[in-house]
Enzyme design. Structure first.
Site, PDB file in Angstrom:
ATOM      1  CB  CYS A   2      52.186   9.904 -53.619  1.00  0.00           C
ATOM      2  SG  CYS A   2      52.989   8.118 -53.901  1.00  0.00           S
ATOM      3  NE  ARG A  27      47.755  13.661 -53.123  1.00  0.00           N
ATOM      4  CZ  ARG A  27      47.152  14.075 -54.196  1.00  0.00           C
ATOM      5  NH1 ARG A  27      45.980  14.917 -54.124  1.00  0.00           N
ATOM      6  NH2 ARG A  27      47.547  13.902 -55.403  1.00  0.00           N
ATOM      7  CD1 TRP A  75      47.760   3.884 -52.887  1.00  0.00           C
ATOM      8  CD2 TRP A  75      48.616   3.687 -54.910  1.00  0.00           C
ATOM      9  NE1 TRP A  75      47.089   2.817 -53.863  1.00  0.00           N
ATOM     10  CE2 TRP A  75      47.501   2.922 -54.854  1.00  0.00           C
ATOM     11  CE3 TRP A  75      49.168   4.001 -55.959  1.00  0.00           C
ATOM     12  CZ2 TRP A  75      47.165   1.776 -55.918  1.00  0.00           C
ATOM     13  CZ3 TRP A  75      48.944   3.202 -57.246  1.00  0.00           C
ATOM     14  CH2 TRP A  75      47.841   2.411 -57.113  1.00  0.00           C
ATOM     15  CG  ASN A 101      51.598  12.354 -56.733  1.00  0.00           C
ATOM     16  OD1 ASN A 101      51.470  11.156 -56.976  1.00  0.00           O
ATOM     17  ND2 ASN A 101      50.628  13.400 -56.781  1.00  0.00           N
ATOM     18  N   GLY A 102      53.738  10.457 -58.788  1.00  0.00           N
ATOM     19  CA  GLY A 102      53.738  10.376 -60.263  1.00  0.00           C
ATOM     20  C   GLY A 102      54.494   9.164 -60.584  1.00  0.00           C
ATOM     21  CD  GLU A 488      29.182   3.759 -55.044  1.00  0.00           C
ATOM     22  OE1 GLU A 488      29.607   3.233 -56.159  1.00  0.00           O
ATOM     23  OE2 GLU A 488      29.587   4.153 -54.253  1.00  0.00           O
ATOM     24  CE  LYS A 492      31.904   3.636 -51.341  1.00  0.00           C
ATOM     25  NZ  LYS A 492      31.694   4.171 -52.650  1.00  0.00           N
ATOM     26  CD  GLU A 495      35.459   1.805 -52.703  1.00  0.00           C
ATOM     27  OE1 GLU A 495      36.142   2.638 -53.093  1.00  0.00           O
ATOM     28  OE2 GLU A 495      34.303   2.297 -52.161  1.00  0.00           O
ATOM     29  CG  HIS A 511      21.098 -15.702 -67.583  1.00  0.00           C
ATOM     30  ND1 HIS A 511      20.463 -16.904 -68.227  1.00  0.00           N
ATOM     31  CD2 HIS A 511      20.239 -14.971 -67.594  1.00  0.00           C
ATOM     32  CE1 HIS A 511      19.217 -16.308 -68.799  1.00  0.00           C
ATOM     33  NE2 HIS A 511      19.003 -15.314 -68.397  1.00  0.00           N
ATOM     34  CE  LYS A 611      37.822  11.095 -51.323  1.00  0.00           C
ATOM     35  NZ  LYS A 611      36.934   9.902 -51.808  1.00  0.00           N
TER      36      LYS A 611
END
Ligand code: G6P
Length: 616
Positions: A2, A27, A75, A101-102, A488, A492, A495, A511, A611
Site C-alpha cells: 500500500c 507497493r 495491496w 497502510n498497515g 532464485e 523470478k 513471480e 529423490h 515490492k
C-alpha cells in the site's frame, strides 16, 4: 505494501496525488483512490479496483478541484480488491477521509464498538474504522482539532499504520500518523507533502522528515509541517533525511520496463558498492561500527531475510563460512519469528538483508534479536529505511531505486555486500592475510564486466524463452552455491510469468522431482566449470533421458554441456567459483523477463505481489 500520499498547498492536489501514486504503485496495485477537499467545502473522491491508470482516467471526468487531498494505492489484506474496499475511506458524515497502510489488528472489536454506537461501515476493510474513530474524537474530545482527533483515534488502534487524514471542516490541512509502517513528510516549493517513501518526493525536494513511531504531523497549505510526539508536544528536531538521487533515477529513461533497466544497471551498482573498499589496512567496512576485537570474537552469525533477499543469505552463508570460518544460520524472517530454538551467544551477530528495509517480518526478527542482546547489522538498499534506523550498523548497497517488484539489481548488489562482510570477518579473525583479501577483492571487482558480458548475450535468453511459453511447469537444478541460483531463477520465473517453477539441488532430483519429467518438460540446469560440474552433467543426462528439454547455464567453451542440451546460456569464466551465482543469475533474470513478456505478463507489476511487504 500500500502506498499513501498527501498534499496541501497552492496547486491542484490531484496532479501531485496521481503522480505520487504512479511512483508508489510498486507497493500494491489492487485498487487506487483519491480524495480532495473541494473549494465548495465538501470532500470529492474517486476510487476503484484496478491500477492507477484506471483511476487517472476516471479523475479526468470527476470534479476534483481543490488544493488539499490524500490518495492511496492498495495491496489488499482485509477485504477483496473491490471499488467498495478501496481507500480513501470516509466517516459517517462524509466529511472526514483517511488512507492507511498497515494492519489494524483489533479492527473486529472496533467495528463492533462503532456499529453499536450507530456508525455505518461501508467496507470490509480493517482501515475504515480509523475514519469513524477520528469522527468520534472530532465531535468529542478533540473539539474540531484534526491533530487531536487523529491522536485520539490512534490511541485506540492496535497493529501497524501509516495514516493520512483530511477533513472538509479543516481545509488546508493534512494530518499524518505513523506506527510501524513507513511515512515521510516534507515542506517544499508549492506546499507540504506526505508519502509512504521518498520516491514521490524526489521531484519536489531533496530533504524530508521521517516520522518516528507514535509521531503525528500536521501539513498546512502554506507549506508548514509540524511534527508532534505521542503526547501532543511539538518535536523540535524531527529525524530528517537527504535524498541523494535525482527523480530521474526512478523513471524508465528509455527502457520499456523497469526490470530491463534494473538488470542493465547491475554492473554500475556493483562498481559503486565496491569503490574504495580496499585500503592499506584491508577491507573498509566502517558501517559495521564494531571494533577489531569484537569482530574477531564473533562466534555465530544469524542471517535473516525474506524472498530474494533470503537467497542472498544462502550465498552469504557459504562465503562467511568458507572465508571467515564462522558458523552461520540462515532463516526466513517469518519462520524465525516463531522459532523457539534460537541460540544466541554474547558474540552472535545478526545480519538482516532487506532491499526495502521495510519488510515487516524482517524488522520483527531484528527487534527480537536486539531484545536478546544481539548486535544487528543491516544490508539494505533504501537510505533511512526502518531497518537502517533500527540497526547498530548499516551497509547501503547503493543500487539506486528498485521499482520493478521482482528484485534484480538489489539481489546481485546484496551478494557483493555479503562478500565484503565475509572478507572483513575473515580478516578480523585472522583467517586471511592481506594478499588473500586483496585477491578476493580483485575477483569481486571483475564482476561488473562479467555481468556486462552476460547482458550483451541477452539474445541467448530471448532464443530460449519460446521453450517455456506453453509449459505448465519448469524445474531449475544446480549444486552447491548454484542450488541457490536455481532457487532464485525459479522464483523470478514464477513471480513474473506465473509459470510454476520448482528449484532443487541437482543431486536431490532423483529423490522425487524426477517423477515430474516427461517429454518436453523444461529444465534449467546451472552447470558452470566448478568442482561439482561433472556431477551436475550426470544429472543433466538423467533429465534428458526422460525426454525433458534442458537449457543450461554453462561456462564458455563447455562443449560437453553444449552437445547434451537443447540450448546454452553462456557465461564467461568467473575467477572464483563461489562468485558464479552473481554472474549466472543475470541470465535467469533475463530469461524470466523474456518468458513473461512472451506470455503477455506485466513484468514490473506481477499480480498479487508488492515490492515492500509491510505486513506480517
Ligand atoms: C517482496 C518482493 C521481493 C523481495 C521480498 C523481500 O516479496 O516482491 O522481491 O525479495 O519482498 O523484500 P526486502 O525488501 O526485504 O528485500
Amino acid at each position: 505494501m500500500c502506498g499513501i500520499v498527501g498534499y496541501t498547498g497552492r496547486d491542484q492536489a490531484v496532479t501531485y496525488l496521481l503522480e505520487g501514486l504512479r511512483t508508489l504503485e510498486y507497493r500494491g496495485y489492487d485498487s487506487a483512490g483519491v480524495e480532495v477537499v473541494g473549494a465548495d467545502g465538501a470532500l470529492h473522491g474517486v476510487k476503484c479496483a484496478g491500477r492507477v491508470a484506471a483511476l487517472a482516467e476516471r479523475c479526468e471526468t470527476a470534479n476534483l478541484v481543490g488544493t488539499t487531498g490524500i490518495a492511496h494505492t492498495r495491496w489488499a489484506t482485509h477485504g477483496a480488491p473491490t471499488d467498495r474496499n478501496s481507500h480513501p475511506h470516509r466517516d459517517c458524515s462524509g466529511r472526514i477521509a483517511i488512507v492507511h497502510n498497515g494492519i489494524i489488528e483489533n479492527f473486529r472489536e472496533l467495528r463492533s464498538y462503532l456499529q453499536r454506537n450507530g456508525h455505518e461501515l461501508a467496507s470490509e476493510t480493517d482501515s475504515e474504522v480509523i475514519a469513524h474513530l477520528i469522527e468520534e474524537a472530532w465531535r468529542g474530545p478533540a473539539k474540531g482539532d484534526l491533530v487531536a482527533a487523529v491522536r485520539n483515534a490512534c490511541r485506540r488502534l492496535e497493529g501497524s499504520w501509516a495514516i493520512a487524514a483530511v477533513c472538509a471542516d479543516a481545509p488546508g490541512e493534512v494530518v499524518c500518523a505513523r506506527n510501524g509502517s513507513p511515512l515521510v513528510v516534507a515542506s517544499a516549493e508549492g506546499g507540504a507533502y506526505a508519502a509512504s517513501d521518498v520516491t514521490p518526493l524526489a521531484s519536489v525536494t531533496s530533504h524530508v522528515i521521517q516520522l518516528e513511531n507514535g509521531q503525528i504531523a500536521r501539513l498546512e497549505s502554506n507549506g508548514r509541517v509540524t511534527v508532534y510526539d505521542e503526547d501532543g508536544a511539538p518535536v523540535a528536531h524531527p529525524a530528517t533525511l537527504d535524498i541523494d538521487w535525482d527523480a530521474s533515477a526512478a523513471t524508465l529513461g528509455g527502457y520499456s520496463d523497469f526490470m530491463a533497466k534494473e538488470i542493465a544497471e547491475q554492473p554500475e551498482a556493483i562498481e559503486r558498492l565496491l569503490g574504495g573498499r580496499l585500503g592499506e589496512k584491508g577491507i573498509y567496512l566502517d558501517e559495521l561500527s564494531m571494533s577489531q576485537a569484537d569482530l574477531a570474537a564473533i562466534d555465530r552469525v544469524y542471517l535473516i531475510a525474506c524472498g530474494t533477499s533470503y537467497h542472498v543469505s544462502l550465498i552469504a552463508r557459504t562465503l562467511i563460512q568458507t572465508w571467515a570460518k564462522v558458523q552461520v544460520v540462515c532463516d526466513y524472517a517469518s519462520e524465525f519469528n516463531y522459532e523457539q530454538d534460537v541460540m544466541v551467544t554474547p558474540n552472535t551477530l545478526c545480519v538482516i538483508i532487506t532491499q526495502s528495509g521495510e519488510t515487516a517480518d524482517t524488522l520483527t526478527a531484528a527487534r527480537r534479536m536486539r531484545g536478546m542482546g544481539c548486535r544487528v547489522f543491516a544490508i539494505t538498499n533504501v537510505l533511512g529505511s526502518t531497518a537502517a534506523r533500527e540497526s547498530d550498523g548499516t551497509l547501503y548497497v547503493q543500487a539506486g531505486p528498485e521499482v520493478c517488484v521482482a528484485s534484480t539489481k538489489a539481489y546481485t548488489a546484496q551478494m557483493v555486500a555479503a562478500a565484503l562482510l565475509a572478507l572483513r570477518l575473515a580478516e578480523a579473525r585472522g583467517e586471511m592475510d592481506h594478499a588473500e583479501v586483496e585477491r578476493h577483492y580483485r575477483d569481486l571487482c571483475a564482476l561488473p564486466n562479467l555481468i556486462r558480458e552476460v547482458i550483451g548475450r541477452s539474445w541467448q535468453d530471448k532464443q530460449a524463452a519460446p521453450l517455456f511459453r506453453r509449459a505448465h511447469s519448469a524445474l531449475f537444478l544446480g549444486r552447491g552455491v548454484n542450488s541457490t541460483t536455481a532457487y532464485e531463477g525459479a522464483l523470478k520465473l514464477k513471480e513474473i510469468s506465473y509459470l510454476h517453477a520448482e528449484a532443487y539441488p541437482a543431486g536431490e532430483m532423483k529423490h522425487g522431482p524426477i517423477a515430474l519429467l516427461e517429454p518436453g518438460f523444461p529444465v534449467v540446469a546451472i552447470v558452470p566449470e566448478d568442482r561439482v560440474h561433472d556431477k551436475t552433467v550426470s544429472n543433466i543426462q538423467e533429465v534428458i533421458a526422460r525426454g525433458a528439454v534442458c537449457v543450461a547455464v554453462a561456462t564458455d567453451g563447455d562443449e560437453a554441456v553444449a552437445s547434451l542440451v537443447e540450448h546454452v546460456l553462456w557465461i564467461p569464466p568467473v575467477p572464483d567459483e563461489l562468485l558464479v551465482p552473481i554472474v549466472a543469475v543475470v541470465h535467469l533474470q533475463l530469461l524470466a523477463r523474456y518468458v513473461a513478456r512472451a506470455r503477455g505478463c506485466d513484468v514490473d507489476k506481477p499480480r498479487n505481489l508488492a515490492k515492500s511487504v509491510t505486513v506480517e
